[in-house]
Design a protein around this motif. Structure first.
Motif, PDB file in Angstrom:
ATOM      1  N   MET A 363       0.841  -1.202   0.000  1.00 47.92           N
ATOM      2  CA  MET A 363       0.000   0.000   0.000  1.00 47.92           C
ATOM      3  C   MET A 363       0.879   1.256   0.000  1.00 47.92           C
ATOM      4  SD  MET A 363      -3.305   0.962   0.114  1.00 47.92           S
ATOM      5  CE  MET A 363      -2.787   2.040  -1.206  1.00 47.92           C
ATOM      6  N   PHE A 364       1.895   1.258   0.867  1.00 47.16           N
ATOM      7  CA  PHE A 364       2.794   2.413   0.940  1.00 47.16           C
ATOM      8  C   PHE A 364       3.556   2.602  -0.370  1.00 47.16           C
ATOM      9  CE2 PHE A 364       3.279   1.772   5.826  1.00 47.16           C
ATOM     10  CZ  PHE A 364       2.066   2.396   6.033  1.00 47.16           C
ATOM     11  N   SER A 365       4.156   1.526  -0.888  1.00 46.97           N
ATOM     12  CA  SER A 365       4.991   1.663  -2.085  1.00 46.97           C
ATOM     13  C   SER A 365       4.161   2.011  -3.312  1.00 46.97           C
ATOM     14  CB  SER A 365       5.798   0.384  -2.332  1.00 46.97           C
ATOM     15  OG  SER A 365       4.972  -0.721  -2.662  1.00 46.97           O
ATOM     16  N   THR A 366       2.923   1.530  -3.375  1.00 43.85           N
ATOM     17  CA  THR A 366       2.037   1.909  -4.481  1.00 43.85           C
ATOM     18  C   THR A 366       1.713   3.389  -4.427  1.00 43.85           C
ATOM     19  OG1 THR A 366       1.054  -0.318  -4.546  1.00 43.85           O
ATOM     20  CG2 THR A 366      -0.202   1.473  -5.565  1.00 43.85           C
ATOM     21  N   LEU A 367       1.406   3.885  -3.221  1.00 45.19           N
ATOM     22  CA  LEU A 367       1.139   5.317  -3.079  1.00 45.19           C
ATOM     23  C   LEU A 367       2.358   6.145  -3.473  1.00 45.19           C
ATOM     24  CD1 LEU A 367      -0.785   5.315   0.335  1.00 45.19           C
ATOM     25  CD2 LEU A 367      -1.766   5.641  -1.953  1.00 45.19           C
ATOM     26  N   MET A 368       3.544   5.648  -3.105  1.00 50.59           N
ATOM     27  CA  MET A 368       4.776   6.373  -3.442  1.00 50.59           C
ATOM     28  C   MET A 368       4.960   6.462  -4.957  1.00 50.59           C
ATOM     29  SD  MET A 368       7.242   4.731  -0.515  1.00 50.59           S
ATOM     30  CE  MET A 368       7.092   5.191   1.216  1.00 50.59           C
ATOM     31  N   GLU A 369       4.676   5.380  -5.664  1.00 53.23           N
ATOM     32  CA  GLU A 369       4.794   5.424  -7.115  1.00 53.23           C
ATOM     33  C   GLU A 369       3.715   6.295  -7.742  1.00 53.23           C
ATOM     34  OE1 GLU A 369       4.434   2.390 -10.886  1.00 53.23           O
ATOM     35  OE2 GLU A 369       5.744   1.764  -9.220  1.00 53.23           O
ATOM     36  N   LEU A 381      -3.759  12.361   0.264  1.00 54.49           N
ATOM     37  CA  LEU A 381      -3.232  11.611   1.408  1.00 54.49           C
ATOM     38  C   LEU A 381      -3.228  12.453   2.676  1.00 54.49           C
ATOM     39  CD1 LEU A 381      -0.245   9.923  -0.456  1.00 54.49           C
ATOM     40  CD2 LEU A 381      -2.470   8.910   0.079  1.00 54.49           C
ATOM     41  N   ASP A 382      -4.162  13.358   2.794  1.00 54.38           N
ATOM     42  CA  ASP A 382      -4.277  14.205   3.986  1.00 54.38           C
ATOM     43  C   ASP A 382      -2.971  14.931   4.282  1.00 54.38           C
ATOM     44  OD1 ASP A 382      -6.810  13.181   4.089  1.00 54.38           O
ATOM     45  OD2 ASP A 382      -6.456  11.897   5.824  1.00 54.38           O
ATOM     46  N   ASP A 383      -2.291  15.340   3.224  1.00 53.91           N
ATOM     47  CA  ASP A 383      -1.060  16.145   3.299  1.00 53.91           C
ATOM     48  C   ASP A 383       0.144  15.360   3.841  1.00 53.91           C
ATOM     49  OD1 ASP A 383      -0.206  18.666   2.420  1.00 53.91           O
ATOM     50  OD2 ASP A 383       0.060  19.345   4.487  1.00 53.91           O
ATOM     51  N   ILE A 384       0.062  14.049   3.837  1.00 50.29           N
ATOM     52  CA  ILE A 384       1.225  13.228   4.202  1.00 50.29           C
ATOM     53  C   ILE A 384       2.056  12.991   2.944  1.00 50.29           C
ATOM     54  CG2 ILE A 384       1.992  10.967   5.047  1.00 50.29           C
ATOM     55  CD1 ILE A 384      -0.460  10.894   6.831  1.00 50.29           C
ATOM     56  N   ASP A 385       3.345  13.255   3.025  1.00 52.07           N
ATOM     57  CA  ASP A 385       4.226  13.240   1.854  1.00 52.07           C
ATOM     58  C   ASP A 385       4.775  11.829   1.604  1.00 52.07           C
ATOM     59  OD1 ASP A 385       5.612  14.232  -0.298  1.00 52.07           O
ATOM     60  OD2 ASP A 385       7.297  14.967   0.903  1.00 52.07           O
ATOM     61  N   CYS A 394       5.330   6.868   6.410  1.00 49.64           N
ATOM     62  CA  CYS A 394       4.701   5.563   6.652  1.00 49.64           C
ATOM     63  C   CYS A 394       4.248   5.437   8.102  1.00 49.64           C
ATOM     64  CB  CYS A 394       5.665   4.432   6.295  1.00 49.64           C
ATOM     65  SG  CYS A 394       6.167   4.389   4.566  1.00 49.64           S
ATOM     66  N   VAL A 395       5.100   5.896   9.013  1.00 51.46           N
ATOM     67  CA  VAL A 395       4.743   5.864  10.434  1.00 51.46           C
ATOM     68  C   VAL A 395       3.495   6.709  10.683  1.00 51.46           C
ATOM     69  CG1 VAL A 395       5.491   6.511  12.763  1.00 51.46           C
ATOM     70  CG2 VAL A 395       7.103   5.392  11.209  1.00 51.46           C
ATOM     71  N   ALA A 396       3.401   7.843  10.025  1.00 51.64           N
ATOM     72  CA  ALA A 396       2.240   8.722  10.207  1.00 51.64           C
ATOM     73  C   ALA A 396       0.987   8.163   9.551  1.00 51.64           C
ATOM     74  CB  ALA A 396       2.555  10.102   9.631  1.00 51.64           C
ATOM     75  N   MET A 398       0.139   4.914   8.942  1.00 55.69           N
ATOM     76  CA  MET A 398      -0.407   3.635   9.391  1.00 55.69           C
ATOM     77  C   MET A 398      -1.600   3.763  10.335  1.00 55.69           C
ATOM     78  SD  MET A 398       1.453   0.234  10.957  1.00 55.69           S
ATOM     79  CE  MET A 398       2.868   0.373   9.878  1.00 55.69           C
ATOM     80  N   PRO A 399      -1.554   4.590  11.386  1.00 59.88           N
ATOM     81  CA  PRO A 399      -2.745   4.680  12.257  1.00 59.88           C
ATOM     82  C   PRO A 399      -3.970   5.240  11.552  1.00 59.88           C
ATOM     83  CG  PRO A 399      -1.080   6.288  12.904  1.00 59.88           C
ATOM     84  CD  PRO A 399      -0.428   5.376  11.923  1.00 59.88           C
ATOM     85  N   LYS A 400      -3.778   6.064  10.525  1.00 57.06           N
ATOM     86  CA  LYS A 400      -4.938   6.569   9.779  1.00 57.06           C
ATOM     87  C   LYS A 400      -5.646   5.414   9.081  1.00 57.06           C
ATOM     88  CE  LYS A 400      -4.711  10.552   7.671  1.00 57.06           C
ATOM     89  NZ  LYS A 400      -5.459  11.437   8.580  1.00 57.06           N
ATOM     90  N   ILE A 401      -4.862   4.469   8.554  1.00 56.30           N
ATOM     91  CA  ILE A 401      -5.451   3.292   7.908  1.00 56.30           C
ATOM     92  C   ILE A 401      -6.153   2.408   8.939  1.00 56.30           C
ATOM     93  CG2 ILE A 401      -4.916   1.148   6.677  1.00 56.30           C
ATOM     94  CD1 ILE A 401      -2.577   2.646   5.355  1.00 56.30           C
ATOM     95  N   VAL A 402      -5.474   2.126  10.023  1.00 59.53           N
ATOM     96  CA  VAL A 402      -6.003   1.210  11.044  1.00 59.53           C
ATOM     97  C   VAL A 402      -7.320   1.720  11.611  1.00 59.53           C
ATOM     98  CG1 VAL A 402      -5.587   0.283  13.359  1.00 59.53           C
ATOM     99  CG2 VAL A 402      -3.755   0.256  11.636  1.00 59.53           C
ATOM    100  N   PHE A 403      -7.396   3.027  11.882  1.00 61.73           N
ATOM    101  CA  PHE A 403      -8.598   3.592  12.504  1.00 61.73           C
ATOM    102  C   PHE A 403      -9.529   4.241  11.482  1.00 61.73           C
ATOM    103  CE2 PHE A 403      -5.384   3.406  15.846  1.00 61.73           C
ATOM    104  CZ  PHE A 403      -6.063   2.649  16.793  1.00 61.73           C
ATOM    105  N   ARG A 404      -9.219   4.040  10.196  1.00 60.20           N
ATOM    106  CA  ARG A 404     -10.031   4.549   9.080  1.00 60.20           C
ATOM    107  C   ARG A 404     -10.320   6.048   9.233  1.00 60.20           C
ATOM    108  NH1 ARG A 404     -12.699   1.163   5.521  1.00 60.20           N
ATOM    109  NH2 ARG A 404     -12.327  -1.078   5.780  1.00 60.20           N
ATOM    110  N   LYS A 405      -9.267   6.806   9.514  1.00 60.00           N
ATOM    111  CA  LYS A 405      -9.385   8.249   9.666  1.00 60.00           C
ATOM    112  C   LYS A 405      -8.990   8.951   8.371  1.00 60.00           C
ATOM    113  CE  LYS A 405     -10.431   8.078  14.089  1.00 60.00           C
ATOM    114  NZ  LYS A 405     -11.768   8.461  14.596  1.00 60.00           N
ATOM    115  N   GLY A 406      -9.809   9.863   7.914  1.00 58.67           N
ATOM    116  CA  GLY A 406      -9.491  10.621   6.723  1.00 58.67           C
ATOM    117  C   GLY A 406      -9.255   9.706   5.532  1.00 58.67           C
TER     118      GLY A 406
END
Length: 656
Positions: A363-369, A381-385, A394-396, A398-406
């Protein structure tokens, strides 16, 4: 039960979460024909669930958790547990998950060969099993907690011998790639089993068993299993065999990264590059030297391939279990992150939240590409670079995915669904088969591996039958199992050679999953692969072990007949859910892009897969399996295998 049961326990335990009812069924009637574990789970799932139409996240889905005839014994590495269910992750709907550790032996010592979980609890529950005592208890105290605290609190509550499967917050929130965890190092990782648990309001399954496993011929069994253990550890058994033990016991699966990379098999930067790159050296062995605290083993395993670690300094001090090769490549190589401390932090987070590290990394590497190709921007991506190499992002995220935030609510659906919603150009960045992203295998590197990933019922996954004799490069064994010298040539497109090679290893991998043993030690790595006689020797000792444990005699050929039948059940199921030939094709990158990178074996850059030649292999594979040219099992072949019930149910669904 009408007769004494040996090796197995002879009981299937069924728990309906909706009603709370608990029933027991005679399992001995299935043992000879379906062996146990994965094979038996396939048979039961196909017969008991409307596999064509059931929503994987509905109460109608069932989870089958099995042990095996050799599980919980002195057979080396007999601590595996296998689960089968309909998957919410891939679009084929087939779910298989497997883990090591100690839960399988604990469940078996409670007296059960298989646990079947159905329905949905009204409120979060834990399923508690202690020998004959089975009950549902409130999970209110642990719901909302990670797997680390959940396990600690439940072990404190029920006592130290307790073993359990549990989910973290990712499973509770139905993240499609949530996993099920046990202990600090083991996951039922692929196919979204954690989301299935969460959909049923099932936080954990607790097993605390004390029943002995009765053996048919105990003295003979102990003798042959000691021989197997000693030969696994023998430094002089064979060059490849003994090197496998040396690498795995010292470094675990990350230690074999450069071995895998010799053909270009290790993926880098979301499968844009491949092979061996020194900049990732800290993810191979250095992390273990600098941060490892001890080696760990699953039940009865002499290899100790697991590790524990503690990072005590830097931005992300952390501790945990693992990581595996799949984690270091998913969160490191594929994301172009070289900092081992960051990768270990991400591993700990995934493990505690209950996330599959493979799909999370994808998921992370696909978003990066997608960012690199300017198909999305930071606002998506809610302003995450999410740039390649940015571990902090990636650290920032992950919790957005887990808790389905934004944006995390969308990303919780996985790379395939996210990209598909963006359009065909975005989907070109997803290295997947059947909607599930690949493990740490660059499939343009080895043609047999490409076929295996493409036809895998659950999506891109090496543990469905990656052909060991090919990727470890053991030509004589490849000749034995395929009938052609081209079977061992990583670049060969010989149709019959690759078709037979993949069919053989797909069937072979049922062996470990159905007996409750580890496929790393019995088929997936270089063990027993130095020469043809070694492989025959392994089968001979396994057949002896099954007989001495259970009293049931099998030849290798008879075991492979069981595995062939089980494979047909997988295929019939996904065909009933709409899978056809077009779904067995390599993904867009494989067919259209070359892959540069440094590696000593094979062309540089790796060329795209030749679609015309590949489809000739696929034709040969379908013919070998007894399927028509659209990948549908032929009725006459199913009946020949004694699978009339499969043919009847499949044909009825296809004609509806």
């Amino acid at each position: 039960m009408t007769k004494e049961v040996y090796g197995n326990m002879g009981i299937i335990l069924r728990v309906d979460l909706t009603t709370g009812s608990v029933t027991r069924e005679d399992a001995s009637k299935y043992n000879e024909k379906w062996l146990g574990g994965r094979c038996l789970a396939h048979y039961l799932l196909f017969n008991e669930v409307d596999v064509a139409k059931t929503d994987p996240l509905s109460p109608a889905n069932k989870v089958y958790i099995g042990t095996g005839a050799l599980g919980a014994t002195t057979f080396p590495s007999s601590g595996r547990t296998h689960a089968c269910y309909l998957s919410p992750m891939n679009y084929s709907g087939w779910g298989d998950s497997n883990c090591g550790g100690h839960f399988g032996p604990a469940l078996k010592r409670c007296g059960y060969d298989m646990l079947v979980i159905s329905g949905k609890a009204k409120k979060p529950v834990c399923l508690y099993i202690e020998d004959d005592e089975v009950r549902l208890e409130s999970a209110a105290d642990v719901w909302g907690k990670g797997t680390i605290d959940t396990q600690a609190e439940l072990i404190e509550k029920y006592g130290e011998p307790t073993k359990l499967l549990c989910i973290g917050q990712a499973g509770e929130n139905l993240v499609r790639y949530a996993n099920v965890r046990t202990e600090t190092t083991n996951s039922m990782g692929r196919c979204g089993m954690g989301a299935v648990f969460g959909s049923k309001n099932l936080k954990a399954v607790v097993a605390k068993g004390s029943k002995p496993v009765k053996l048919f011929k105990p003295k003979e069994f102990y003798k042959v299993t000691k021989q197997l253990r000693d030969e696994l550890m023998d430094p002089k058994f064979g060059k490849v065999h003994s090197a496998s033990y040396d690498l795995m016991s010292k470094w675990g699966t990350p230690g074999i990264t450069n071995l895998i990379g010799t053909t270009g098999m290790v993926p880098i930067r979301n499968w844009q590059r491949c092979g061996i790159d020194p900049k990732f050296d800290r993810l191979v062995r250095s992390w273990s030297k600098d941060h490892g605290t001890r080696r760990e083993a699953c039940f009865a395993c002499p290899v100790h391939c697991h590790a524990a670690y503690a990072v005590k300094d830097g931005k992300y001090p952390t501790r945990g279990g693992g990581p595996e090769y799949e984690t270091t490549t998913a969160l490191g190589h594929k994301c172009d992150i070289t900092d081992d401390k960051v990768v270990l932090k991400l591993n700990t987070m995934c493990n505690d939240y209950g996330l599959d590290t493979v799909e999370t990394g994808a998921m992370f590497s696909t978003l990066m590409e997608l960012m690199e190709r300017k198909l999305i921007n930071k606002s998506f991506l809610d302003d995450i670079d999410m740039q390649f190499g940015n571990g902090d992002a990636c650290v920032a995220m992950m919790p957005k995915i887990v808790f389905r935030k934004g944006c995390g609510d969308n990303l919780a659906n996985g790379p395939y669904r996210v990209a598909k919603a963006l359009g065909e150009k975005a989907l070109q960045s997803v290295y997947h088969q059947k909607g599930m992203c690949a493990t740490g295998v660059e499939t343009r590197s080895t043609i047999g591996s490409m076929l295996q990933f493409a036809v895998s019922p659950r999506g891109s996954h090496h543990l469905n039958g990656l052909p060991t004799a090919e990727w470890v490069n053991i030509p004589p064994v490849a000749v034995k199992v395929s009938g052609f010298k081209e079977g061992g040539d990583v670049r060969s497109y010989h149709p019959e050679a690759k078709a037979r090679l993949v069919q053989y290893y797909e069937n072979m991998f049922f062996l470990s999953d159905s007996l409750g043993i580890c496929k790393f030690n019995f088929g997936h790595l270089g063990y027993w692969h130095d020469k043809v006689e070694d492989l025959d020797h392994m089968y001979d000792l396994i057949c002896q072990s099954i007989y001495y444990a259970s009293g049931i005699k099998y030849t290798t050929e008879e075991l492979f007949e069981i595995f062939e039948r089980s494979n047909q059940i997988e295929r019939a199921t996904i065909v009933m859910r709409g899978i056809r030939r077009e779904d067995d094709q390599p993904n867009w990158k494989c067919l259209n892009k070359e892959c540069p990178g440094e590696h000593p074996v094979g062309p540089i850059p790796l060329p795209p897969i030749d679609g015309v030649k590949y489809n000739k292999i696929l034709d040969a594979y379908y013919k070998q399996r007894g399927w028509d040219m659209d990948g549908i099992p032929e009725t006459k072949h199913l009946k020949k295998l004694g699978l009339d019930f499969v043919a009847k149910k499949m044909n009825k669904a296809l004609s509806a």
